[in-house]
Each structure stands twice: as C-alpha cells, then as structure tokens.
Design a protein around this motif. Structure first.
Motif, PDB file in Angstrom:
ATOM      1  N   LEU A 114       0.856  -1.188   0.000  1.00 27.71           N
ATOM      2  CA  LEU A 114       0.000   0.000   0.000  1.00 27.71           C
ATOM      3  C   LEU A 114       0.887   1.231   0.000  1.00 27.71           C
ATOM      4  O   LEU A 114       1.896   1.274   0.713  1.00 27.71           O
ATOM      5  N   ALA A 115       0.520   2.238  -0.793  1.00 33.22           N
ATOM      6  CA  ALA A 115       1.207   3.529  -0.790  1.00 33.22           C
ATOM      7  C   ALA A 115       0.282   4.579  -0.198  1.00 33.22           C
ATOM      8  O   ALA A 115      -0.865   4.709  -0.609  1.00 33.22           O
ATOM      9  N   ILE A 116       0.777   5.326   0.781  1.00 36.04           N
ATOM     10  CA  ILE A 116       0.058   6.460   1.352  1.00 36.04           C
ATOM     11  C   ILE A 116       0.632   7.714   0.699  1.00 36.04           C
ATOM     12  O   ILE A 116       1.788   8.078   0.945  1.00 36.04           O
ATOM     13  N   ASP A 117      -0.152   8.355  -0.156  1.00 33.66           N
ATOM     14  CA  ASP A 117       0.315   9.495  -0.936  1.00 33.66           C
ATOM     15  C   ASP A 117      -0.142  10.795  -0.281  1.00 33.66           C
ATOM     16  O   ASP A 117      -1.338  11.101  -0.258  1.00 33.66           O
ATOM     17  N   LEU A 118       0.801  11.577   0.225  1.00 34.02           N
ATOM     18  CA  LEU A 118       0.491  12.790   0.968  1.00 34.02           C
ATOM     19  C   LEU A 118       0.447  14.035   0.087  1.00 34.02           C
ATOM     20  O   LEU A 118       0.295  15.143   0.593  1.00 34.02           O
ATOM     21  N   ARG A 119       0.547  13.859  -1.218  1.00 29.51           N
ATOM     22  CA  ARG A 119       0.579  14.989  -2.140  1.00 29.51           C
ATOM     23  C   ARG A 119      -0.822  15.484  -2.495  1.00 29.51           C
ATOM     24  O   ARG A 119      -1.820  14.801  -2.283  1.00 29.51           O
ATOM     25  N   GLU A 120      -0.833  16.673  -3.102  1.00 29.05           N
ATOM     26  CA  GLU A 120      -2.063  17.240  -3.627  1.00 29.05           C
ATOM     27  C   GLU A 120      -2.304  16.722  -5.044  1.00 29.05           C
ATOM     28  O   GLU A 120      -1.364  16.294  -5.726  1.00 29.05           O
ATOM     29  N   PRO A 121      -3.552  16.765  -5.527  1.00 29.08           N
ATOM     30  CA  PRO A 121      -3.838  16.275  -6.872  1.00 29.08           C
ATOM     31  C   PRO A 121      -2.968  16.909  -7.958  1.00 29.08           C
ATOM     32  O   PRO A 121      -2.569  16.249  -8.922  1.00 29.08           O
ATOM     33  N   SER A 122      -2.637  18.192  -7.796  1.00 29.72           N
ATOM     34  CA  SER A 122      -1.840  18.892  -8.806  1.00 29.72           C
ATOM     35  C   SER A 122      -0.418  18.357  -8.915  1.00 29.72           C
ATOM     36  O   SER A 122       0.265  18.590  -9.913  1.00 29.72           O
ATOM     37  N   GLU A 123       0.038  17.637  -7.909  1.00 26.04           N
ATOM     38  CA  GLU A 123       1.412  17.116  -7.906  1.00 26.04           C
ATOM     39  C   GLU A 123       1.508  15.715  -8.501  1.00 26.04           C
ATOM     40  O   GLU A 123       2.607  15.249  -8.788  1.00 26.04           O
ATOM     41  N   ARG A 124       0.387  15.070  -8.647  1.00 24.56           N
ATOM     42  CA  ARG A 124       0.415  13.664  -9.027  1.00 24.56           C
ATOM     43  C   ARG A 124       0.469  13.494 -10.533  1.00 24.56           C
ATOM     44  O   ARG A 124      -0.222  14.178 -11.274  1.00 24.56           O
ATOM     45  N   GLY A 125       1.295  12.550 -10.969  1.00 27.54           N
ATOM     46  CA  GLY A 125       1.379  12.223 -12.383  1.00 27.54           C
ATOM     47  C   GLY A 125       0.704  10.893 -12.654  1.00 27.54           C
ATOM     48  O   GLY A 125       0.086  10.294 -11.758  1.00 27.54           O
ATOM     49  N   PRO A 126       0.796  10.404 -13.876  1.00 24.46           N
ATOM     50  CA  PRO A 126       0.219   9.096 -14.214  1.00 24.46           C
ATOM     51  C   PRO A 126       0.842   8.003 -13.347  1.00 24.46           C
ATOM     52  O   PRO A 126       2.041   8.006 -13.080  1.00 24.46           O
ATOM     53  N   LYS A 127       0.030   7.083 -12.927  1.00 23.79           N
ATOM     54  CA  LYS A 127       0.501   5.975 -12.094  1.00 23.79           C
ATOM     55  C   LYS A 127       1.179   4.926 -12.969  1.00 23.79           C
ATOM     56  O   LYS A 127       0.573   4.416 -13.916  1.00 23.79           O
ATOM     57  N   THR A 128       2.432   4.617 -12.660  1.00 18.97           N
ATOM     58  CA  THR A 128       3.203   3.678 -13.474  1.00 18.97           C
ATOM     59  C   THR A 128       3.406   2.335 -12.785  1.00 18.97           C
ATOM     60  O   THR A 128       4.208   1.527 -13.244  1.00 18.97           O
ATOM     61  N   HIS A 129       2.697   2.106 -11.693  1.00 13.19           N
ATOM     62  CA  HIS A 129       2.887   0.867 -10.928  1.00 13.19           C
ATOM     63  C   HIS A 129       1.533   0.325 -10.509  1.00 13.19           C
ATOM     64  O   HIS A 129       0.500   0.972 -10.724  1.00 13.19           O
ATOM     65  N   THR A 130       1.532  -0.848  -9.918  1.00  9.61           N
ATOM     66  CA  THR A 130       0.269  -1.490  -9.546  1.00  9.61           C
ATOM     67  C   THR A 130       0.034  -1.522  -8.039  1.00  9.61           C
ATOM     68  O   THR A 130      -0.890  -2.172  -7.567  1.00  9.61           O
ATOM     69  N   ILE A 131       0.886  -0.819  -7.279  1.00  7.71           N
ATOM     70  CA  ILE A 131       0.701  -0.773  -5.830  1.00  7.71           C
ATOM     71  C   ILE A 131      -0.541   0.074  -5.513  1.00  7.71           C
ATOM     72  O   ILE A 131      -0.656   1.208  -5.994  1.00  7.71           O
ATOM     73  N   PRO A 132      -1.482  -0.440  -4.739  1.00  9.80           N
ATOM     74  CA  PRO A 132      -2.659   0.361  -4.375  1.00  9.80           C
ATOM     75  C   PRO A 132      -2.241   1.644  -3.663  1.00  9.80           C
ATOM     76  O   PRO A 132      -1.275   1.645  -2.881  1.00  9.80           O
ATOM     77  N   VAL A 133      -2.953   2.723  -3.944  1.00  9.01           N
ATOM     78  CA  VAL A 133      -2.604   4.028  -3.384  1.00  9.01           C
ATOM     79  C   VAL A 133      -3.780   4.594  -2.602  1.00  9.01           C
ATOM     80  O   VAL A 133      -4.919   4.558  -3.061  1.00  9.01           O
ATOM     81  N   ARG A 134      -3.492   5.121  -1.414  1.00 10.61           N
ATOM     82  CA  ARG A 134      -4.491   5.877  -0.656  1.00 10.61           C
ATOM     83  C   ARG A 134      -4.041   7.325  -0.640  1.00 10.61           C
ATOM     84  O   ARG A 134      -2.940   7.637  -0.159  1.00 10.61           O
ATOM     85  N   GLU A 135      -4.843   8.220  -1.181  1.00  6.88           N
ATOM     86  CA  GLU A 135      -4.481   9.626  -1.315  1.00  6.88           C
ATOM     87  C   GLU A 135      -4.964  10.422  -0.107  1.00  6.88           C
ATOM     88  O   GLU A 135      -6.161  10.488   0.173  1.00  6.88           O
ATOM     89  N   ILE A 136      -4.005  11.026   0.610  1.00  7.00           N
ATOM     90  CA  ILE A 136      -4.316  11.827   1.787  1.00  7.00           C
ATOM     91  C   ILE A 136      -3.488  13.107   1.702  1.00  7.00           C
ATOM     92  O   ILE A 136      -2.455  13.250   2.351  1.00  7.00           O
ATOM     93  N   GLY A 137      -3.912  14.019   0.860  1.00 10.81           N
ATOM     94  CA  GLY A 137      -3.172  15.268   0.707  1.00 10.81           C
ATOM     95  C   GLY A 137      -3.131  16.057   1.999  1.00 10.81           C
ATOM     96  O   GLY A 137      -4.174  16.317   2.603  1.00 10.81           O
ATOM     97  N   LEU A 138      -1.942  16.449   2.427  1.00 13.31           N
ATOM     98  CA  LEU A 138      -1.814  17.159   3.698  1.00 13.31           C
ATOM     99  C   LEU A 138      -2.070  18.652   3.584  1.00 13.31           C
ATOM    100  O   LEU A 138      -2.705  19.246   4.449  1.00 13.31           O
ATOM    101  N   TYR A 139      -1.585  19.274   2.544  1.00 14.89           N
ATOM    102  CA  TYR A 139      -1.720  20.725   2.454  1.00 14.89           C
ATOM    103  C   TYR A 139      -3.157  21.152   2.207  1.00 14.89           C
ATOM    104  O   TYR A 139      -3.585  22.208   2.673  1.00 14.89           O
ATOM    105  N   GLN A 140      -3.891  20.364   1.448  1.00 15.94           N
ATOM    106  CA  GLN A 140      -5.281  20.698   1.114  1.00 15.94           C
ATOM    107  C   GLN A 140      -5.404  22.109   0.524  1.00 15.94           C
ATOM    108  O   GLN A 140      -6.270  22.892   0.893  1.00 15.94           O
ATOM    109  N   GLY A 141      -4.520  22.399  -0.393  1.00 16.55           N
ATOM    110  CA  GLY A 141      -4.548  23.716  -1.015  1.00 16.55           C
ATOM    111  C   GLY A 141      -3.221  24.033  -1.655  1.00 16.55           C
ATOM    112  O   GLY A 141      -2.495  23.151  -2.105  1.00 16.55           O
TER     113      GLY A 141
END
Length: 222
Positions: free
Chosen positions: A47-74
């Motif tokens: 499992l990957a815990i992704d702390l980035r914002e949507p604007s920082e994320r690129g195309p997913k190149t792997h098959t590891i499940p991701v949980r998105e929890i952006g910290l800055y929220q802005g």
C-alpha cells in the motif's frame, strides 16, 4: 533505518529490519519502474500512502494500491521556513496527519509513505508515527536528516530555477532553499516538541480524530 534502492524514485528507506521493514518511506512513486516496483514489493510493500495534492500527481506507473491523503489541502508552500511549514501542518492539518498515521497502523502489510521528495510531509508523518510507537527520538531524527543529501542531489537544479522565478534574496532565499532541500535535525525536533505540547503523539492523534482502538499500542491513553 535502511536505504532501499528502488529504480524510478529516490530517498527510499525502510524502518525495521533490512529485508523485512514494518514501514517504508519514499519520494514520489510516479516514475517507479517495474524493477523498482518489484524491489518495494520484495520488501513487503502492499500500500502507498500518498500525501501529495492532486496537482502534484502524475500518471501511475505501478500497480501498488494508493491511498491519497493530501496534507496541504490547497496551495503548496513555495517559500517560507521549515519551522513555519511544519507548525502550520501540525496545528492546522492534524486530521489529515492522523488519517495518514492511522492508515499505516491499520494496514495489515507494509505501507510506503510518500510525498514529492519524501522529506517534509513524509518526514513529519513518519516521525509522529515512530514517536507514537516508542522509537527513540535520536533514531527518529537520524532517519529524518538522511533526506538532505538525497533530496539535494535530485532537486537542487529545479529548486534553483524556482527560487529565481520568485526573485528572492538574502535570508528569504536561504530559508526557501532550506525549505525545499534540507532536513536539519532541529526542524523535526521542533515539530516533535510541538506535538508534545498537545500532550504527546497519542493525545495529538486522539484529539484529531483517532479512536483509542486504532492506537493499539497505547490503548486507553486518552
């Protein structure tokens, strides 16, 4: 902590035994290659815990499940100080930090916590999690400071270009460069001291939405 060489990313370390860590931390996994994915999975990552914002994320190149929890929220902090950014996250984004910590605790396998460089948001969540579980502060700090060399190697040129566009000079330039490239011991010490002002990691997490049963090693510490 143990360095892991995962092709397609950097600043990767395992917490725990070299072959079987209980937690992994990393910079962005967006460019992870199939070989890099195999490396993380060989260390148990599921499992990957992704702390980035949507604007920082690129195309997913792997098959590891991701949980998105952006910290800055802005808006991302382009300039400022490490102390200011960490204080703002701890004081104003406690529910998101708590969600990230609880996600790691509740995952039955090994989670990798990631942000863009794996330094600040990842460093803060990992430090609070490790403090909660009773790891020695000097070990937490030693892990955190390792990010400086890795991040500077990968991001120095891009940060220099960004700072030029901001037209910063003197102290402001130095502080902003430090914000984006360095992980000095005092920064995470100050952050942990601030968490202690809330009563410590368990009290901080409980105050920001965690349940006692989600913190099994500190059950009853309300």
């Amino acid at each position: 902590m143990n360095t892991i060489y995962a092709e397609g990313t950097y600043n990767v370390r395992g917490i725990g035994s070299p072959e079987h860590p209980w937690l992994v931390r990393s910079a962005s996994l967006d460019g992870l290659t199939p070989r890099g994915e195999m490396t993380l999975k060989a260390h148990g990552v599921s499992l990957a815990i992704d702390l980035r914002e949507p604007s920082e994320r690129g195309p997913k190149t792997h098959t590891i499940p991701v949980r998105e929890i952006g910290l800055y929220q802005g808006e991302l902090p382009g300039e400022g100080t490490l102390e200011g950014v960490y204080r703002d996250l701890i004081v104003n984004r406690g529910t998101r930090i708590t969600e990230a910590v609880v996600s790691v605790l509740e995952h039955p396998g090994v989670a990798v916590v990631q942000c863009t460089a794996g330094k600040d948001r990842t460093g803060l969540v990992v430090a609070i999690l490790r403090a909660l579980l009773g790891d020695a502060r000097d070990e937490i700090i030693a892990d955190y400071v390792l990010s400086s060399a890795e991040v500077r190697t990968e991001r120095a040129a891009a940060v220099a270009r960004m700072i030029t566009t901001l037209d910063l000079e003197g102290k402001s330039r130095a502080e902003t460069e430090q914000l984006h490239l360095e992980s000095p011991a005092w920064a995470i010490e100050d952050a942990l001291d601030l968490v202690d002002e809330f009563g410590g990691p368990a009290a901080y997490l409980l105050r920001h939405g965690a349940r006692v049963d989600q913190l099994p090693l500190v059950s009853g510490a309300a």
